[in-house]
Design a protein around this motif. Structure first.
Motif, PDB file in Angstrom:
ATOM      1  N   ILE A 459     -89.037 -40.315  16.386  1.00  0.00           N
ATOM      2  CA  ILE A 459     -89.114 -41.189  15.372  1.00  0.00           C
ATOM      3  C   ILE A 459     -90.547 -42.067  15.614  1.00  0.00           C
ATOM      4  CG2 ILE A 459     -88.333 -43.764  14.628  1.00  0.00           C
ATOM      5  CD1 ILE A 459     -86.730 -41.144  13.573  1.00  0.00           C
ATOM      6  N   VAL A 460     -90.775 -42.303  16.856  1.00  0.00           N
ATOM      7  CA  VAL A 460     -91.954 -42.856  17.288  1.00  0.00           C
ATOM      8  C   VAL A 460     -92.995 -42.117  16.747  1.00  0.00           C
ATOM      9  CG1 VAL A 460     -93.575 -43.358  19.258  1.00  0.00           C
ATOM     10  CG2 VAL A 460     -91.079 -44.172  19.299  1.00  0.00           C
ATOM     11  N   GLN A 461     -93.077 -40.576  17.097  1.00  0.00           N
ATOM     12  CA  GLN A 461     -94.399 -39.838  16.717  1.00  0.00           C
ATOM     13  C   GLN A 461     -94.374 -39.835  15.347  1.00  0.00           C
ATOM     14  OE1 GLN A 461     -93.199 -35.898  18.440  1.00  0.00           O
ATOM     15  NE2 GLN A 461     -94.794 -36.469  19.936  1.00  0.00           N
ATOM     16  N   ASP A 462     -93.344 -39.995  14.262  1.00  0.00           N
ATOM     17  CA  ASP A 462     -93.297 -40.025  12.940  1.00  0.00           C
ATOM     18  C   ASP A 462     -94.232 -41.336  12.422  1.00  0.00           C
ATOM     19  OD1 ASP A 462     -92.122 -37.717  12.461  1.00  0.00           O
ATOM     20  OD2 ASP A 462     -90.265 -38.738  12.221  1.00  0.00           O
ATOM     21  N   ILE A 463     -93.945 -42.427  13.201  1.00  0.00           N
ATOM     22  CA  ILE A 463     -94.405 -43.804  12.580  1.00  0.00           C
ATOM     23  C   ILE A 463     -95.860 -43.566  13.010  1.00  0.00           C
ATOM     24  CG2 ILE A 463     -94.261 -46.063  13.077  1.00  0.00           C
ATOM     25  CD1 ILE A 463     -91.260 -45.824  13.535  1.00  0.00           C
ATOM     26  N   CYS A 464     -96.294 -43.169  14.141  1.00  0.00           N
ATOM     27  CA  CYS A 464     -97.592 -43.295  14.502  1.00  0.00           C
ATOM     28  C   CYS A 464     -98.582 -42.464  13.987  1.00  0.00           C
ATOM     29  CB  CYS A 464     -97.814 -42.777  16.244  1.00  0.00           C
ATOM     30  SG  CYS A 464     -96.811 -44.163  17.361  1.00  0.00           S
ATOM     31  N   TYR A 465     -97.865 -40.994  13.499  1.00  0.00           N
ATOM     32  CA  TYR A 465     -98.908 -40.520  12.661  1.00  0.00           C
ATOM     33  C   TYR A 465     -98.260 -39.176  11.669  1.00  0.00           C
ATOM     34  CZ  TYR A 465    -101.849 -35.909  12.398  1.00  0.00           C
ATOM     35  OH  TYR A 465    -102.464 -35.046  11.606  1.00  0.00           O
ATOM     36  N   HIS A 466     -97.072 -38.698  11.802  1.00  0.00           N
ATOM     37  CA  HIS A 466     -96.550 -37.775  10.956  1.00  0.00           C
ATOM     38  C   HIS A 466     -96.215 -38.088   9.574  1.00  0.00           C
ATOM     39  CE1 HIS A 466     -96.971 -34.499  13.903  1.00  0.00           C
ATOM     40  NE2 HIS A 466     -95.918 -35.348  14.789  1.00  0.00           N
ATOM     41  N   ASN A 467     -95.754 -39.437   9.498  1.00  0.00           N
ATOM     42  CA  ASN A 467     -95.240 -40.260   8.264  1.00  0.00           C
ATOM     43  C   ASN A 467     -96.468 -40.283   7.557  1.00  0.00           C
ATOM     44  OD1 ASN A 467     -92.645 -40.291   8.869  1.00  0.00           O
ATOM     45  ND2 ASN A 467     -92.681 -42.469   9.417  1.00  0.00           N
ATOM     46  N   ALA A 468     -97.618 -40.838   8.011  1.00  0.00           N
ATOM     47  CA  ALA A 468     -98.913 -41.076   7.375  1.00  0.00           C
ATOM     48  C   ALA A 468     -99.414 -39.617   6.979  1.00  0.00           C
ATOM     49  CB  ALA A 468     -99.925 -41.912   8.208  1.00  0.00           C
TER      50      ALA A 468
END
Length: 474
Positions: A459-468
């Protein structure tokens, strides 16, 4: 203040800085720290990036155009000559070095020390004693082969930057960088047509005339304006644009009335006075039609709302706009914003949208507004953007994260952006990531979240990069 002993203190920026628990530290170092950066909204100068510009010195790179630093210097009583005036660059830097020790608990203290560390490997606390050595070390790096704008952004692992561009811009520098096979990152334009919307502005008609010239067509009515704008949108799209942005005080609670917008347009072109009601109708109607055009092109619409600009008239006369005299406004936000989004949604023409508020009193309004228009099978279609401007500091970002967690899905959040004019501002992404990991890590250790690092770290990785990366699809 006696700052002579400061250089002997332990450096502020340590590997586990701001990370108070073992879980926070593991989340940051193992999951967040190494991810690339997508900076989807900033005010960088496209020519400086395209040309791999080398700044002459640290003052030019760090202080020029930075109204955060200017406001702090003014508060301390630094004369304007050493802020935006005629003093030489070295004296301006010394004035900021004199200011920074007095900035404890202001975000500038953290940001400045973090930037000096990440770009120039400076561990010393900046003050009037350490200033000469810091200036020399940083300036030497800026003038080195790796000290150009490409190297500065490469060193922070920046993959994409989206500048803020007027519809009249030719975007030559964006095209130049796109054609340069040696370029280490992408620079994409963002469409910012606010000068068309403010029909009561003194230079509005001049702007419409320039738009007509650039688009090579006569603009005699509202439909002509829309046609010219769409031509320019297609021009931007051909050069990689997929985002729009608007910086407004608030969305007026008006109605979609193309006929009334046309009457207002014709009156304004004839130099007749426009009532506030007519101006509001024109702005609202044009925003709706622009939103439809964004949806057709699959663009993201960004709305930055709530700034009260240029409060100090004497300073504006002497120094110009955007020189550090803006503040938070207390405008009504909910009704007009809801009406705009609903108007677009009602015809299934609501584009992906990111909302930013400047007044923290509106946090819950914006956090709940995005849920009104979620759906359509799109993950996180309507976003509440990261803490903006006066709110992009530790407390403001934590409040945004906490409120979004309580009223929406933080896991779908597209994360941090710089919104900056400075090529040295990218450690703010690190600051955000440390905060995010600190919050998740504390919850893991207190039993509020599971002790599953693959799950929480993902979830942290998604918010930091993958979601964008997925949301913008650059």
């Amino acid at each position: 203040m006696n700052t002579s002993a400061l250089p002997q203190l332990q450096p502020l920026i340590q590997p586990n800085w701001l990370l108070s628990t073992a879980s926070s530290r593991r989340l940051y170092h193992d999951y967040a720290a190494s991810l690339p950066i997508i900076d989807y909204h900033n005010h960088l100068a496209p020519d400086q990036l395209a040309q791999n510009y080398h700044f002459d010195n640290l003052t030019e790179a760090w202080l020029a155009g930075d109204h955060y630093k200017w406001r702090a210097m003014r508060a301390l009583g630094i004369p304007e000559e050493k802020i935006t005036g005629a003093a030489n660059d070295y004296d301006k830097f010394l004035a900021y070095a004199q200011t920074l020790p007095y900035s404890l608990r202001n975000p500038l203290f953290h940001w400045s020390q973090l930037e000096l560390k990440r770009y120039f490997d400076v561990d010393e606390y900046l003050n009037k004693t350490t200033a000469p050595a810091v200036y020399e070390q940083a300036t030497a790096h800026l003038q080195s082969e790796q000290g150009g704008t490409w190297g500065l952004l490469q060193g922070q692992n920046v993959r994409v930057v989206c500048t803020t561009d007027d519809p009249l811009d030719e975007l030559n520098f964006h095209q130049s960088l796109a054609n340069n096979l040696k370029a280490p990152l992408k620079m994409l334009p963002t469409w910012r047509p606010d000068k068309c919307l403010l029909i009561q502005a003194s230079k509005w008609r001049d702007y419409i005339d320039r738009l007509a010239s650039v688009s090579d067509r006569s603009i005699q009515d509202y439909q002509g304006l829309l046609s010219a704008l769409e031509l320019r949108m297609d021009y931007f799209a051909a050069r990689g644009c997929s985002l729009s942005d608007h910086g407004l005080e608030f969305i007026p609670p008006a109605n979609y009335r193309p006929e009334e917008a046309d009457r207002a347009f014709r009156k304004a072109m004839a130099n007749d006075l426009i009532s506030q009601e007519a101006a509001d109708t024109f702005l609202f109607t044009l925003l709706v039609d622009l939103g439809k055009a964004y949806a057709d092109r699959k663009w993201v619409m960004q709305l930055h709302l709530g700034a009260l600009r240029n409060n100090n008239r004497r300073a504006e006369r002497e120094l110009g706009p955007d020189t550090g005299y803006d503040s938070i406004g207390d405008f009504p936000q909910a009704v007009g914003l809801s009406r705009l989004l609903d108007q677009l949604n009602d015809t299934d023409q609501l584009p992906k949208t990111i909302l930013y508020n400047l007044n923290p009193a509106d946090n819950e309004v914006f956090a709940t507004m995005i849920g009104n228009f979620a759906g359509g099978g799109q993950r996180g279609k309507i976003q509440w953007g990261s803490g903006w401007w006066f709110l992009d500091q530790w407390d403001g970002m934590q409040r945004q994260i906490d409120t979004l967690s309580n009223m929406g899905l933080l896991s779908c959040f597209v994360g941090m952006l710089t919104d900056s004019r400075s090529f040295l501002s990218y450690p703010r992404h690190e600051y955000f990531r440390r905060l995010l990991c600190e919050l998740f890590g504390r919850d893991m250790e207190s039993g509020k979240l599971p002790q599953d690092f693959e799950w929480v770290g993902g979830i942290v990785q998604d918010i930091c990069y993958h979601n964008a990366a997925a949301y913008f699809d650059f």
